[in-house]
Every structure is written in C-alpha cells, then in structure tokens.
Design an enzyme around this catalytic site. Sequence first.
Site, mmCIF file in Angstrom:
data_model
loop_
_atom_site.group_PDB
_atom_site.id
_atom_site.type_symbol
_atom_site.label_atom_id
_atom_site.label_comp_id
_atom_site.label_asym_id
_atom_site.label_seq_id
_atom_site.Cartn_x
_atom_site.Cartn_y
_atom_site.Cartn_z
ATOM 1 N N GLU A 69 0.819 -1.206 0.000
ATOM 2 C CA GLU A 69 0.000 0.000 0.000
ATOM 3 C C GLU A 69 0.856 1.261 0.000
ATOM 4 O O GLU A 69 0.640 2.170 -0.789
ATOM 5 C CB GLU A 69 -0.947 0.022 1.210
ATOM 6 N N ASP A 90 -0.498 -5.269 2.957
ATOM 7 C CA ASP A 90 -1.034 -4.098 3.661
ATOM 8 C C ASP A 90 -0.416 -4.104 5.059
ATOM 9 O O ASP A 90 -0.710 -4.984 5.874
ATOM 10 C CB ASP A 90 -2.567 -4.149 3.752
ATOM 11 N N ILE A 92 -0.795 -2.107 7.619
ATOM 12 C CA ILE A 92 -1.872 -1.994 8.612
ATOM 13 C C ILE A 92 -3.179 -1.829 7.842
ATOM 14 O O ILE A 92 -3.367 -0.842 7.121
ATOM 15 C CB ILE A 92 -1.673 -0.802 9.573
ATOM 16 N N ASP A 93 -4.042 -2.793 7.980
ATOM 17 C CA ASP A 93 -5.369 -2.672 7.384
ATOM 18 C C ASP A 93 -6.323 -2.346 8.522
ATOM 19 O O ASP A 93 -6.298 -2.995 9.569
ATOM 20 C CB ASP A 93 -5.776 -3.984 6.699
ATOM 21 N N THR A 95 -6.485 1.120 9.440
ATOM 22 C CA THR A 95 -5.674 2.154 10.111
ATOM 23 C C THR A 95 -6.536 3.085 10.972
ATOM 24 O O THR A 95 -6.129 3.486 12.059
ATOM 25 C CB THR A 95 -4.866 2.968 9.068
ATOM 26 N N ASP A 219 -5.897 -4.861 0.327
ATOM 27 C CA ASP A 219 -6.999 -5.029 1.287
ATOM 28 C C ASP A 219 -7.581 -6.445 1.213
ATOM 29 O O ASP A 219 -8.138 -6.945 2.185
ATOM 30 C CB ASP A 219 -8.151 -4.056 0.985
HETATM 31 P P1 2AM Z 1 -6.833 0.821 5.252
HETATM 32 O O1 2AM Z 1 -7.190 0.761 6.667
HETATM 33 O O2 2AM Z 1 -5.636 0.038 4.886
HETATM 34 O O3 2AM Z 1 -6.773 2.234 4.735
HETATM 35 C C1 2AM Z 1 -12.468 0.092 5.623
HETATM 36 O O4 2AM Z 1 -12.156 1.398 5.801
HETATM 37 C C2 2AM Z 1 -11.489 -0.685 4.797
HETATM 38 O O5 2AM Z 1 -11.395 -0.115 3.498
HETATM 39 C C3 2AM Z 1 -10.092 -0.742 5.294
HETATM 40 O O6 2AM Z 1 -9.666 -2.027 4.926
HETATM 41 C C4 2AM Z 1 -9.369 0.380 4.568
HETATM 42 O O7 2AM Z 1 -8.013 0.091 4.399
HETATM 43 C C5 2AM Z 1 -10.049 0.289 3.240
HETATM 44 N N1 2AM Z 1 -10.177 1.422 2.373
HETATM 45 C C6 2AM Z 1 -9.703 1.412 1.115
HETATM 46 N N2 2AM Z 1 -10.160 2.461 0.462
HETATM 47 C C7 2AM Z 1 -10.978 3.143 1.306
HETATM 48 C C8 2AM Z 1 -11.788 4.313 1.185
HETATM 49 N N3 2AM Z 1 -11.899 4.967 0.035
HETATM 50 N N4 2AM Z 1 -12.467 4.748 2.257
HETATM 51 C C9 2AM Z 1 -12.376 4.056 3.402
HETATM 52 N N5 2AM Z 1 -11.674 2.926 3.550
HETATM 53 C C10 2AM Z 1 -10.987 2.478 2.519
HETATM 54 CA CA CA Z 2 -3.371 0.103 5.080
#
Ligand code: 2AM
Ligand code: CA
Length: 281
Positions: A69, A90, A92-93, A95, A219
């Site tokens: 990412e 990823d 941290i998924d 975050t 993700d």
């Molecule tokens: P992340 O935490 O690595 O950013 C819910 O928010 C999930 O969708 C999480 O897995 C987050 O990944 C991801 N995510 C990806 N695109 C997003 C977006 N446009 N808005 C919110 N979350 C997103």
């Molecule tokens: Ca992430």
Amino acid sequence: MSQEKIFEYFKVAVELVKEAGKIVKEAKNFEVERKEEVWDLVTVYDKKVEDILIEKLKEKYPAHDFIGEEETYDKGHLAELTDKPTWIIDPIDGTANFVRKLPMSCISVGLTIQKDLVLGIVLNPFLDQLFTAIKGNGAYLNEKRIFTRKVNRIEQTNYNYELSLARAEKYRDLYLYRLSKIIAKAEGIRSLGSAALGLCYVACGQTDVYQCDGLSPWDAAAGVVIVREAGGFVCDTSEQRLGLEFDVMKPNFMAAPNENVAKEYLKLLKEADEERISKQK
Ligand code: 2AM
Ligand code: CA
C-alpha cells in the site's frame, strides 16, 4: 511451483508477520497524517512495517515482486501483476481503527504465483489472532482449522458491508441502493473498517458475508485465500462483472459462506442496481 516451495515461503512470511505484529502492538505516542483524502490515514507504523516486510522478503527472494500500500502511494501508480511470485502487502489494514485503539486492525500479506492467489496471512496483534491459509490446504486461526458458518438462508446471515467507501460520490448511490435491499432481508448489518479482518471473520463464521466495492489489492489478497480455504465463495460485485470471477487487482467483491448465499445476495444487488439505473434515466 512445488507445494514445498510455497510452504517455505509461508513459513518465512509468517515469522516476519509475527515480528511486525510485535512492533504494531507496542505502538504508542505516534502522529497521524492524512494522505490526499480525509479518510486515508497513515502513521509511521504503516511505513515501518511495510519497509521491514518488503526489505526482509526481498533479501531472501530477490526475484520476487512486491505490491504494498505505502510503496504504491509513494510511486503514484499501481504496479501491474505479473506471473512472478508477487507479495501483496497491507502493513496496517484498518488504520482508522488502529489510531483510535479499536482492536480491529491487522497486518495482511498475500502471495500470487502466475497471478493465482496461493497463500494468505492476516495477523490481528491486538487480539492475538493469526489467520492463515495455503491454497489447497485449508484455513486456520491460531493453527486450528476454521470453516465458514453453515447457513443457507440470507435471513439468517449478517452482512459486513464496508460502508465507508460510499464516502466517494461515484460509489454513493450504488452502495445506498444496495444497502436498502440488503438491510430489509439480512439478519443484521456490520461495518467494521478492516477488509482483511472482515474476510477472516467470514472464514471463521463470526460474520457471514463481507462486501466492498472500490478496494485495493492489499486489502483483499490474503483474506480471499483464507475465505476460500475455509469453504467460502468469493465473486465480483462491480456493476459490470456482477457474480463473475474475483479480480485481485480490482477488488469489488463479496465473500459469502457458500455459493447459495452469494447467489441470493447477488439477486438483491442486481435488483438494486437496476432500480438505481432506471431512476437515473
Ligand atoms: P486501510 O485501513 O488500509 O486504509 C475500511 O475502511 C477498509 O477499506 C479498510 O480495509 C481500509 O483500508 C479500506 N479502504 C480502502 N479504500 C478506502 C476508502 N476509500 N475509504 C475508506 N476505507 C478504505
Ligand atoms: Ca493500510
């Protein structure tokens, strides 16, 4: 590629993910930055964990490719998936959960070989949950075999719908029309904020369905292998490819406990899409 080789990759990656998990678990007093979008948070830990994982895997496997990412964000474009072994990471998924100390975030590492997803590792260090799967060898939570929940009627399922993605105007109507159909039928709705964990919760039967349109490869990669190996069914949910094969490079998808439940929900999504399109005309 031999199974033996894939097991070796798996063992190496699991140890690295466990090491990275310790770093994330002990994180404190860190600043939170936003990328371009308000929802897109990043911390020094996202970068640190991704750097460590890529650096150590590269040291061992210099011929492999990497899609992470943070490195994708720094490069400014998504790499093309090739036939080479490719680690999809990823750091941290979830975050936004991580920065609020909601213990629903994880490290997610998947591997493709000849574009096929062959292994997945997802670690939630806050709840000490290590989800793993190697294609053809079952899915595990902390080394115990897991399976999706045995359920056949959608009225008995709860549906983890990643609604935050509807923040983007291009997705808003699609999500809201679909939600109005799903909420009328499902036992309940969840929206937990981590795609990788959302998939693992389907795999171990703690929720029944996970769905999201508009995600990125990191993700979904690891979690999709875990759901499939737990007996679940994963398919595309984009308007143009509804019900077709899941595409790891464009993750718009549903993960269901089995094909029957997926088909029932796909019918609802189709109805919702048709209703929306007819109103737009
Ligand atoms: P992340 O935490 O690595 O950013 C819910 O928010 C999930 O969708 C999480 O897995 C987050 O990944 C991801 N995510 C990806 N695109 C997003 C977006 N446009 N808005 C919110 N979350 C997103
Ligand atoms: Ca992430």
